[in-house]
Motif scaffolding. Sequence first.
Motif, PDB file in Angstrom:
ATOM      1  N   ALA A 138       0.811  -1.221   0.000  1.00 30.51           N
ATOM      2  CA  ALA A 138       0.000   0.000   0.000  1.00 30.51           C
ATOM      3  C   ALA A 138       0.845   1.271   0.000  1.00 30.51           C
ATOM      4  CB  ALA A 138      -0.916   0.005   1.222  1.00 30.51           C
ATOM      5  N   VAL A 144      -5.688  -0.829   6.548  1.00 34.28           N
ATOM      6  CA  VAL A 144      -5.633  -1.995   5.658  1.00 34.28           C
ATOM      7  C   VAL A 144      -6.106  -3.270   6.354  1.00 34.28           C
ATOM      8  CG1 VAL A 144      -4.143  -3.492   4.282  1.00 34.28           C
ATOM      9  CG2 VAL A 144      -3.885  -1.017   4.125  1.00 34.28           C
ATOM     10  N   VAL A 197      -2.373  -1.691  -3.279  1.00 33.48           N
ATOM     11  CA  VAL A 197      -3.472  -1.060  -2.545  1.00 33.48           C
ATOM     12  C   VAL A 197      -3.279   0.450  -2.514  1.00 33.48           C
ATOM     13  CG1 VAL A 197      -4.673  -0.874  -0.328  1.00 33.48           C
ATOM     14  CG2 VAL A 197      -3.774  -3.081  -1.069  1.00 33.48           C
ATOM     15  N   ILE A 219      -0.046   0.891  -7.942  1.00 34.46           N
ATOM     16  CA  ILE A 219      -0.573   1.693  -6.842  1.00 34.46           C
ATOM     17  C   ILE A 219      -0.928   3.093  -7.329  1.00 34.46           C
ATOM     18  CG2 ILE A 219      -0.019   2.775  -4.620  1.00 34.46           C
ATOM     19  CD1 ILE A 219       1.754   0.334  -4.020  1.00 34.46           C
TER      20      ILE A 219
END
Length: 220
Positions: free
Chosen positions: A38, A49, A148, A202
């Motif tokens: 992420a 998360v 993410v 991302i």
Amino acid sequence: MLAETLRTLLRPVSQVVFRPEVHGSDNVPRTGPVIVAANHLSFVDSFIVPLTAPRRVSFIAKQEYFDHGGAKQWVTRNFLTGIDAIPVSRGGFRAAQESLEVALKLLKDGGAFGIHPEGSRSRDGRLYRGRTGVAWLAIASGAPVIPVALIGTEKIQPVGASFPKPGKVIVHFGKPLVFTPPADGKQGPARRKATDEIMAAIAALSGQEVANEFNELSAG
């Protein structure tokens, strides 16, 4: 048992406080090893998360957060326990390698490991270049990588703020990326290429401006 109980309690609280809007959770494999990579805008990212993922995800956390202390330390320790955080000493190359080895063991045991490839939080909102540890893990374990994008967490708890405040966050779980050992045996270039691919995925999800440099700030 304690971690599962705390997680059960924390999930509904996070729904009220952060009002998460989650997209692409079906992209996360429900079983088997997986790396969740992420972007990093806020201290709460490593909490958001695990609380929005469709399965348990463990992040590395500083050992000192788990040490005994006052009421604040007790709250922090139990919160981290509730999101399956893994205590590891921080600082220096040896500590960084230890973190990767702990993560690799978790993956080999079929777990899900969360990582922020940028290393430190972005202070200007841009997406910085990723460190190649994420690719080292992906190639060594064979685990797929789920890119993410977290949006809005910097407003929940900006850099420098002691506590998060209520707000809304958006979480995008991208499609899995799989990386294999390089045929030519050149690990360095392969890890760099894989990391850049993860960061590009991302960026596509987050819409952030891309900074073609590393984030050298030690913001955590």
